[in-house]
Design an enzyme around this catalytic site. Sequence first.
Site, mmCIF file in Angstrom:
data_model
loop_
_atom_site.group_PDB
_atom_site.id
_atom_site.type_symbol
_atom_site.label_atom_id
_atom_site.label_comp_id
_atom_site.label_asym_id
_atom_site.label_seq_id
_atom_site.Cartn_x
_atom_site.Cartn_y
_atom_site.Cartn_z
ATOM 1 N N HIS A 18 21.319 7.098 -13.262
ATOM 2 C CA HIS A 18 20.793 6.275 -12.932
ATOM 3 C C HIS A 18 19.029 6.574 -13.060
ATOM 4 C CE1 HIS A 18 22.980 6.879 -8.493
ATOM 5 N NE2 HIS A 18 22.790 5.433 -8.868
ATOM 6 N N LYS A 42 29.443 2.585 2.764
ATOM 7 C CA LYS A 42 29.348 3.505 2.479
ATOM 8 C C LYS A 42 28.612 4.060 3.794
ATOM 9 C CE LYS A 42 28.560 2.853 -2.222
ATOM 10 N NZ LYS A 42 27.330 3.083 -4.055
ATOM 11 N N ARG A 91 28.206 0.312 -16.010
ATOM 12 C CA ARG A 91 28.688 1.263 -16.773
ATOM 13 C C ARG A 91 30.560 0.747 -17.301
ATOM 14 N NH1 ARG A 91 29.046 4.937 -11.170
ATOM 15 N NH2 ARG A 91 29.569 2.692 -10.752
ATOM 16 N N SER A 129 27.928 8.404 -7.960
ATOM 17 C CA SER A 129 27.504 9.037 -6.963
ATOM 18 C C SER A 129 28.748 10.014 -6.449
ATOM 19 C CB SER A 129 26.144 8.941 -6.041
ATOM 20 O OG SER A 129 25.168 8.300 -6.436
HETATM 21 O O1 PNS Z 1 24.411 1.961 -5.369
HETATM 22 P P1 PNS Z 1 25.104 0.518 -4.297
HETATM 23 O O2 PNS Z 1 25.503 0.824 -3.595
HETATM 24 O O3 PNS Z 1 25.913 0.575 -5.351
HETATM 25 O O4 PNS Z 1 23.421 -0.147 -4.371
HETATM 26 C C1 PNS Z 1 24.069 -1.463 -3.290
HETATM 27 C C2 PNS Z 1 22.687 -1.910 -2.953
HETATM 28 C C3 PNS Z 1 22.084 -1.352 -1.558
HETATM 29 C C4 PNS Z 1 22.494 -2.066 -3.686
HETATM 30 C C5 PNS Z 1 22.910 -3.027 -1.828
HETATM 31 O O5 PNS Z 1 24.307 -3.238 -0.823
HETATM 32 C C6 PNS Z 1 22.071 -3.773 -1.365
HETATM 33 O O6 PNS Z 1 21.381 -4.765 -1.808
HETATM 34 N N1 PNS Z 1 22.049 -3.506 0.180
HETATM 35 C C7 PNS Z 1 20.652 -3.621 0.904
HETATM 36 C C8 PNS Z 1 21.543 -4.881 1.663
HETATM 37 C C9 PNS Z 1 22.149 -6.692 1.075
HETATM 38 O O7 PNS Z 1 20.177 -6.620 0.200
HETATM 39 N N2 PNS Z 1 22.915 -6.505 0.349
HETATM 40 C C10 PNS Z 1 23.171 -7.448 -0.968
HETATM 41 C C11 PNS Z 1 23.350 -8.796 -0.322
HETATM 42 S S1 PNS Z 1 24.200 -9.325 1.083
#
Ligand code: PNS
Length: 160
Positions: A18, A42, A91, A129
């Site tokens: 990150h 998660k 990745r 992570s």
């Molecule tokens: O590090 P991650 O878990 O892959 O990140 C995912 C994240 C947090 C970016 C995604 O789940 C997110 O944007 N969550 C907020 C709610 C949202 O806008 N979801 C996407 C459209 S439904």
Amino acid sequence: MTKIAVVPGSFDPITYGHVDIIERSSRIFEEVYVVVLDNSSKNPLFSTDERKELVLKSTSHLANVKVDTFNGLLVEYAKRINASTIVRGLRAVTDFEYEMQITLMNRFLDETIETIFLMSQRKYSFLSSSIVKEAAKYNGKVSELVPECVDIALNEKFRK
Ligand code: PNS
């Protein structure tokens, strides 16, 4: 117009993978907001405040990077801070489907916000992570994969 980008994630916890994406974003954009969000699929190990604190410490060397938390839609957050771009790290091919789904949903919700991808460095291409938490839980050495503050926080979490 200031070019503002948002680097979103659950950062549970932040890894060197990150940090690399954030550092590279900070060289491309004038302002970068790293936002700690909740991923509904998660169950986080660290609280939102703990995750934010670890991201803050790990990016304190980057002058144009701000760290924030948000409870809601990423595109709403991006609009709020006038960001035109979402940056995600990619990745391997295994990331592709998941990233495509998020990107297309975000575009459906707000077509003015563009998502771009930075390819992870090869040395971090296996890093996540989840895999770090798994190794740390069973006392594996992860100090080369995460900032020192995260290494300490993982030890405290698992060996309290
Ligand atoms: O590090 P991650 O878990 O892959 O990140 C995912 C994240 C947090 C970016 C995604 O789940 C997110 O944007 N969550 C907020 C709610 C949202 O806008 N979801 C996407 C459209 S439904």
